[in-house]
Write a protein that holds these residues in place. Sequence first.
Motif, PDB file in Angstrom:
ATOM      1  N   GLU A   1       0.850  -1.186   0.000  1.00 25.66           N
ATOM      2  CA  GLU A   1       0.000   0.000   0.000  1.00 25.66           C
ATOM      3  C   GLU A   1       0.888   1.239   0.000  1.00 25.66           C
ATOM      4  OE1 GLU A   1      -3.271   0.058  -0.229  1.00 25.66           O
ATOM      5  OE2 GLU A   1      -3.387  -2.138  -0.271  1.00 25.66           O
ATOM      6  N   GLY A   2       0.574   2.202  -0.858  1.00 26.14           N
ATOM      7  CA  GLY A   2       1.383   3.409  -0.932  1.00 26.14           C
ATOM      8  C   GLY A   2       1.405   4.160   0.393  1.00 26.14           C
ATOM      9  N   GLN A   3       2.603   4.583   0.809  1.00 27.95           N
ATOM     10  CA  GLN A   3       2.788   5.288   2.070  1.00 27.95           C
ATOM     11  C   GLN A   3       3.409   6.658   1.834  1.00 27.95           C
ATOM     12  OE1 GLN A   3       2.205   3.576   5.322  1.00 27.95           O
ATOM     13  NE2 GLN A   3       1.077   2.329   3.830  1.00 27.95           N
ATOM     14  N   GLU A   4       2.985   7.650   2.614  1.00 31.94           N
ATOM     15  CA  GLU A   4       3.743   8.900   2.661  1.00 31.94           C
ATOM     16  C   GLU A   4       5.117   8.535   3.196  1.00 31.94           C
ATOM     17  OE1 GLU A   4       5.773  12.169   4.006  1.00 31.94           O
ATOM     18  OE2 GLU A   4       4.846  10.854   5.506  1.00 31.94           O
ATOM     19  N   LEU A   5       6.180   9.006   2.554  1.00 28.68           N
ATOM     20  CA  LEU A   5       7.499   8.424   2.765  1.00 28.68           C
ATOM     21  C   LEU A   5       7.978   8.516   4.210  1.00 28.68           C
ATOM     22  CD1 LEU A   5       9.714   6.901   1.364  1.00 28.68           C
ATOM     23  CD2 LEU A   5      10.778   9.070   0.742  1.00 28.68           C
ATOM     24  N   ALA A   6       7.912   9.691   4.819  1.00 27.05           N
ATOM     25  CA  ALA A   6       8.425   9.838   6.182  1.00 27.05           C
ATOM     26  C   ALA A   6       7.670   8.942   7.158  1.00 27.05           C
ATOM     27  CB  ALA A   6       8.342  11.296   6.624  1.00 27.05           C
ATOM     28  N   ALA A   7       6.343   8.957   7.065  1.00 25.49           N
ATOM     29  CA  ALA A   7       5.536   8.134   7.967  1.00 25.49           C
ATOM     30  C   ALA A   7       5.764   6.651   7.707  1.00 25.49           C
ATOM     31  CB  ALA A   7       4.057   8.480   7.802  1.00 25.49           C
ATOM     32  N   GLY A   8       5.877   6.278   6.432  1.00 27.82           N
ATOM     33  CA  GLY A   8       6.087   4.875   6.093  1.00 27.82           C
ATOM     34  C   GLY A   8       7.431   4.362   6.567  1.00 27.82           C
ATOM     35  N   LEU A   9       8.479   5.164   6.395  1.00 29.08           N
ATOM     36  CA  LEU A   9       9.808   4.749   6.840  1.00 29.08           C
ATOM     37  C   LEU A   9       9.849   4.560   8.354  1.00 29.08           C
ATOM     38  CD1 LEU A   9      12.163   7.008   4.678  1.00 29.08           C
ATOM     39  CD2 LEU A   9      11.761   4.555   4.431  1.00 29.08           C
ATOM     40  N   LYS A  10       9.304   5.521   9.073  1.00 27.50           N
ATOM     41  CA  LYS A  10       9.301   5.424  10.534  1.00 27.50           C
ATOM     42  C   LYS A  10       8.511   4.204  10.998  1.00 27.50           C
ATOM     43  CE  LYS A  10       7.667   7.772  14.693  1.00 27.50           C
ATOM     44  NZ  LYS A  10       6.911   8.938  15.232  1.00 27.50           N
ATOM     45  N   SER A  11       7.321   4.023  10.426  1.00 29.81           N
ATOM     46  CA  SER A  11       6.458   2.924  10.846  1.00 29.81           C
ATOM     47  C   SER A  11       7.095   1.564  10.586  1.00 29.81           C
ATOM     48  CB  SER A  11       5.111   3.023  10.121  1.00 29.81           C
ATOM     49  OG  SER A  11       4.302   1.902  10.414  1.00 29.81           O
ATOM     50  N   TYR A  12       7.615   1.369   9.375  1.00 32.35           N
ATOM     51  CA  TYR A  12       8.122   0.046   9.027  1.00 32.35           C
ATOM     52  C   TYR A  12       9.549  -0.192   9.505  1.00 32.35           C
ATOM     53  CZ  TYR A  12       3.818  -1.022   6.748  1.00 32.35           C
ATOM     54  OH  TYR A  12       2.488  -1.288   6.534  1.00 32.35           O
ATOM     55  N   ALA A  13      10.283   0.869   9.817  1.00 28.87           N
ATOM     56  CA  ALA A  13      11.574   0.678  10.481  1.00 28.87           C
ATOM     57  C   ALA A  13      11.360   0.028  11.843  1.00 28.87           C
ATOM     58  CB  ALA A  13      12.295   2.011  10.638  1.00 28.87           C
ATOM     59  N   LEU A  14      10.320   0.474  12.545  1.00 28.32           N
ATOM     60  CA  LEU A  14      10.025  -0.081  13.867  1.00 28.32           C
ATOM     61  C   LEU A  14       9.312  -1.427  13.772  1.00 28.32           C
ATOM     62  CD1 LEU A  14       8.875   3.160  15.754  1.00 28.32           C
ATOM     63  CD2 LEU A  14      11.171   2.174  15.536  1.00 28.32           C
ATOM     64  N   THR A  15       8.391  -1.547  12.817  1.00 27.74           N
ATOM     65  CA  THR A  15       7.664  -2.806  12.667  1.00 27.74           C
ATOM     66  C   THR A  15       8.604  -3.948  12.309  1.00 27.74           C
ATOM     67  OG1 THR A  15       5.670  -1.625  11.953  1.00 27.74           O
ATOM     68  CG2 THR A  15       5.794  -3.970  11.434  1.00 27.74           C
TER      69      THR A  15
END
Length: 335
Positions: A166-180
């Motif tokens: 699913e397309g993510q806004e880059l900053a939010a996506g990076l932060k979220s999936y770095a932790l996930t």
Amino acid sequence: MANTAQCYYCFESLLASFEDREPTTLAAVEALWEQHEQTKKLSSLEEQIEEEDTDRQQSINEQDEDDDSNQSSQSNSRPKKLQVPRISRLQSQFSASSSAATSSSSASNTSSNSLQSSSTNITTPSAVSGTPQLRSPDQRYPLFVTWNTLSRSGHKSLRGCIGTFEGQELAAGLKSYALTSAFDDTRFEPIPKSLLPSLSCSLTLLGSFEPCTNAMDWSLGTHGLRISFIHRGRRYGATYLPDVAVEQGWTKEEAVESLMRKAGWDGGGGSTARRLLRGAAGGNSGATKPWDQVSDFRTVRYQGLKASASYAEWQEWRQWVLSLDDGEEILEGAD
């Protein structure tokens, strides 16, 4: 579009989670990364000029020693010492170069292909850029964040890899999936803070999604693969990023079978080798293909742009930032 700064942001997000605070912004990390790269180029250029100056002076001195009888005349014709350009001049040159590169990158970004949906624009990355590109707020990126551990011998071991189509806004996506990917990959224990110095981070931005005509309709080293199928009344699915099959040394058939097993397929009653032998004996080897033993087998190929950074590289950049007057304040982020 993928760049090292985005990997640094993943590291910053992970560190901030350990310290129970918010990380600095992706925009700040990208800007400081670009400044650091220019600083390294300036330093390298200064060293090169100094080496050339030293070599030139040494050559002059050697010539003087060989021609003592003509010392006076040679002294008059001796080349002047090469002057090192002022830092301000070097910086202005790099600033002009950076501005040109940014303009070119922005133009390229504007013309990049996009996969349109009714709600968001999923941007298909077109190149790995050395300079952060301008992004509009509505751009979205399917992405995966991968954490590996590096041994002293340089051996790399997977420690977590999770992402989204699913397309993510880059900053939010990076932060979220770095932790996930660090804490929620069920194949591994959550990454502790003590493991941070042995980590490396890889980011893959995905694009160019295409349905395959069959299980082999993709290219090793170019395409990632996403499959789904029905087996014993249940649908399964999994994906491999573009570099996985090559890193493992698999053929395409081996990669697809491994991906099916990753999804949860139990092998259909035996290994590929045994099924091939049985198929050869029965004169019908085609029926032994793993994907022929399940129902509604679907395959989508895609491409990815990857950037990576080690803990040591991140720390080198981070220490440089902390040496700036406001570096510590920038990296602390907002509470």
